[in-house]
Design a protein around this motif. Structure first.
Motif, mmCIF file in Angstrom:
data_model
loop_
_atom_site.group_PDB
_atom_site.id
_atom_site.type_symbol
_atom_site.label_atom_id
_atom_site.label_comp_id
_atom_site.label_asym_id
_atom_site.label_seq_id
_atom_site.Cartn_x
_atom_site.Cartn_y
_atom_site.Cartn_z
ATOM 1 N N VAL A 42 0.839 -1.187 0.000
ATOM 2 C CA VAL A 42 0.000 0.000 0.000
ATOM 3 C C VAL A 42 0.881 1.246 0.000
ATOM 4 C CG1 VAL A 42 -1.712 1.309 1.292
ATOM 5 C CG2 VAL A 42 -1.853 -1.188 1.214
ATOM 6 N N GLN A 43 0.561 2.167 -0.883
ATOM 7 C CA GLN A 43 1.298 3.418 -0.950
ATOM 8 C C GLN A 43 0.340 4.595 -0.793
ATOM 9 O OE1 GLN A 43 3.389 3.046 -4.741
ATOM 10 N NE2 GLN A 43 5.223 2.362 -3.663
ATOM 11 N N LEU A 44 0.799 5.608 -0.102
ATOM 12 C CA LEU A 44 0.042 6.831 0.086
ATOM 13 C C LEU A 44 0.950 8.006 -0.263
ATOM 14 C CD1 LEU A 44 -0.696 4.714 2.582
ATOM 15 C CD2 LEU A 44 -2.273 6.541 3.175
ATOM 16 N N ALA A 103 -2.675 8.349 6.689
ATOM 17 C CA ALA A 103 -2.413 6.967 7.059
ATOM 18 C C ALA A 103 -3.676 6.132 6.920
ATOM 19 C CB ALA A 103 -1.890 6.885 8.495
ATOM 20 N N LEU A 104 -3.492 4.843 6.719
ATOM 21 C CA LEU A 104 -4.600 3.887 6.670
ATOM 22 C C LEU A 104 -4.445 2.884 7.797
ATOM 23 C CD1 LEU A 104 -4.920 2.976 2.881
ATOM 24 C CD2 LEU A 104 -6.122 4.736 4.162
ATOM 25 N N GLY A 105 -5.567 2.542 8.405
ATOM 26 C CA GLY A 105 -5.540 1.564 9.472
ATOM 27 C C GLY A 105 -6.852 0.827 9.555
ATOM 28 N N ALA A 106 -7.028 0.091 10.647
ATOM 29 C CA ALA A 106 -8.225 -0.734 10.791
ATOM 30 C C ALA A 106 -9.048 -0.410 12.019
ATOM 31 C CB ALA A 106 -7.832 -2.212 10.821
ATOM 32 N N ILE A 107 -8.606 0.541 12.825
ATOM 33 C CA ILE A 107 -9.296 0.855 14.073
ATOM 34 C C ILE A 107 -10.202 2.063 13.858
ATOM 35 C CG2 ILE A 107 -9.053 1.381 16.507
ATOM 36 C CD1 ILE A 107 -7.916 -1.338 15.652
ATOM 37 N N ALA A 108 -11.486 1.846 13.894
ATOM 38 C CA ALA A 108 -12.447 2.908 13.634
ATOM 39 C C ALA A 108 -12.316 4.031 14.654
ATOM 40 C CB ALA A 108 -13.867 2.352 13.676
ATOM 41 N N GLY A 109 -12.276 5.249 14.151
ATOM 42 C CA GLY A 109 -12.327 6.415 15.004
ATOM 43 C C GLY A 109 -11.047 6.769 15.721
ATOM 44 N N SER A 110 -9.974 6.051 15.431
ATOM 45 C CA SER A 110 -8.751 6.287 16.187
ATOM 46 C C SER A 110 -7.988 7.504 15.683
ATOM 47 C CB SER A 110 -7.850 5.052 16.114
ATOM 48 O OG SER A 110 -6.613 5.305 16.751
ATOM 49 N N LEU A 111 -7.445 8.257 16.603
ATOM 50 C CA LEU A 111 -6.498 9.331 16.301
ATOM 51 C C LEU A 111 -5.142 9.007 16.913
ATOM 52 C CD1 LEU A 111 -8.719 12.530 16.771
ATOM 53 C CD2 LEU A 111 -7.936 11.500 14.631
ATOM 54 N N TRP A 112 -4.931 7.736 17.197
ATOM 55 C CA TRP A 112 -3.690 7.257 17.789
ATOM 56 C C TRP A 112 -2.794 6.730 16.687
ATOM 57 C CZ3 TRP A 112 -0.983 8.045 21.827
ATOM 58 C CH2 TRP A 112 -0.076 7.113 22.309
ATOM 59 N N ASP A 163 -1.398 1.488 9.987
ATOM 60 C CA ASP A 163 -0.411 0.565 9.438
ATOM 61 C C ASP A 163 0.373 1.121 8.244
ATOM 62 O OD1 ASP A 163 -3.115 -1.609 9.926
ATOM 63 O OD2 ASP A 163 -1.307 -1.598 11.184
ATOM 64 N N TYR A 164 -0.261 1.988 7.482
ATOM 65 C CA TYR A 164 0.357 2.482 6.253
ATOM 66 C C TYR A 164 0.411 4.004 6.305
ATOM 67 C CZ TYR A 164 -1.068 -2.204 4.894
ATOM 68 O OH TYR A 164 -1.255 -3.553 4.846
ATOM 69 N N SER A 221 -3.009 3.804 -3.046
ATOM 70 C CA SER A 221 -2.895 2.769 -4.073
ATOM 71 C C SER A 221 -3.883 1.631 -3.848
ATOM 72 C CB SER A 221 -1.466 2.214 -4.109
ATOM 73 O OG SER A 221 -1.171 1.542 -2.887
ATOM 74 N N VAL A 222 -4.716 1.734 -2.814
ATOM 75 C CA VAL A 222 -5.675 0.668 -2.545
ATOM 76 C C VAL A 222 -6.769 0.672 -3.602
ATOM 77 C CG1 VAL A 222 -5.223 0.664 -0.083
ATOM 78 C CG2 VAL A 222 -7.036 2.122 -0.990
ATOM 79 N N SER A 223 -7.379 -0.487 -3.795
ATOM 80 C CA SER A 223 -8.438 -0.582 -4.795
ATOM 81 C C SER A 223 -9.744 0.026 -4.289
ATOM 82 C CB SER A 223 -8.664 -2.041 -5.158
ATOM 83 O OG SER A 223 -9.009 -2.791 -3.999
ATOM 84 N N THR A 224 -9.884 0.101 -2.967
ATOM 85 C CA THR A 224 -11.031 0.733 -2.358
ATOM 86 C C THR A 224 -10.682 1.147 -0.932
ATOM 87 O OG1 THR A 224 -13.342 0.473 -1.654
ATOM 88 C CG2 THR A 224 -11.954 -1.482 -1.609
ATOM 89 N N LEU A 225 -11.261 2.266 -0.507
ATOM 90 C CA LEU A 225 -11.054 2.708 0.870
ATOM 91 C C LEU A 225 -12.012 2.013 1.836
ATOM 92 C CD1 LEU A 225 -10.545 6.527 0.274
ATOM 93 C CD2 LEU A 225 -8.826 4.908 1.077
ATOM 94 N N ASP A 226 -12.981 1.294 1.311
ATOM 95 C CA ASP A 226 -13.917 0.577 2.171
ATOM 96 C C ASP A 226 -13.163 -0.394 3.071
ATOM 97 O OD1 ASP A 226 -16.558 0.268 -0.342
ATOM 98 O OD2 ASP A 226 -15.949 1.931 0.947
ATOM 99 N N GLY A 227 -13.524 -0.376 4.339
ATOM 100 C CA GLY A 227 -12.874 -1.263 5.287
ATOM 101 C C GLY A 227 -11.698 -0.640 6.009
ATOM 102 N N TYR A 228 -11.300 0.545 5.564
ATOM 103 C CA TYR A 228 -10.175 1.219 6.200
ATOM 104 C C TYR A 228 -10.655 2.392 7.058
ATOM 105 C CZ TYR A 228 -6.740 -1.094 3.158
ATOM 106 O OH TYR A 228 -5.941 -2.006 2.520
ATOM 107 N N ALA A 229 -9.884 2.645 8.089
ATOM 108 C CA ALA A 229 -9.944 3.943 8.743
ATOM 109 C C ALA A 229 -8.847 4.795 8.111
ATOM 110 C CB ALA A 229 -9.691 3.811 10.235
#
Length: 123
Positions: free
Chosen positions: A2-4, A97-106, A111-112, A25-33
């Protein structure tokens, strides 16, 4: 991998506005925070705003509420940060950045990361 890539930073006078972009570079932002962070010299990286695609919720640090707006373009898989009423205290390198934790500002929940774009607010 993944590139940003962030863009849109620059020098702006106090009270001015900038819009940052984060192309992914993701195919969709769905599923990401998706988060925007910033780091000023000598300070720790801090969360500015995040967006959770699963529920469309947005989150902002108290220091930017009412001035910054996060948004996204689904077709382009790009995220934006509209920054208004900028002050010298907003001067920093801004990262997305992209991650998996909803609502986080930490930052550690993400991850990316992009390489950052410099925002300088000065007269």
């Amino acid at each position: 991998q993944v590139q940003l890539v962030e863009s849109g930073g620059g020098l702006v006078q106090p009270g001015g506005s900038l819009r940052l972009s984060c192309a992914t570079s993701v195919s969709t932002l769905d599923g990401y925070a998706v988060g925007w962070f910033r780091q000023a010299p000598g300070k720790e990286r801090e969360g500015v705003s995040s967006f959770t695609s699963s529920d469309g919720m947005t989150y902002y640090a108290d220091s930017v509420k009412g001035r910054f707006t996060i948004s996204r373009d689904n077709a382009k898989n790009t995220v934006y940060l509209q920054m208004n009423s900028l002050t010298p205290e907003d001067t920093a390198v801004y990262y997305c950045a992209l991650g998996a934790i909803a609502g986080s500002l930490w930052p550690y929940d993400y991850d990316y990361w992009g390489q950052g774009t410099q925002v300088t607010v000065s007269s």
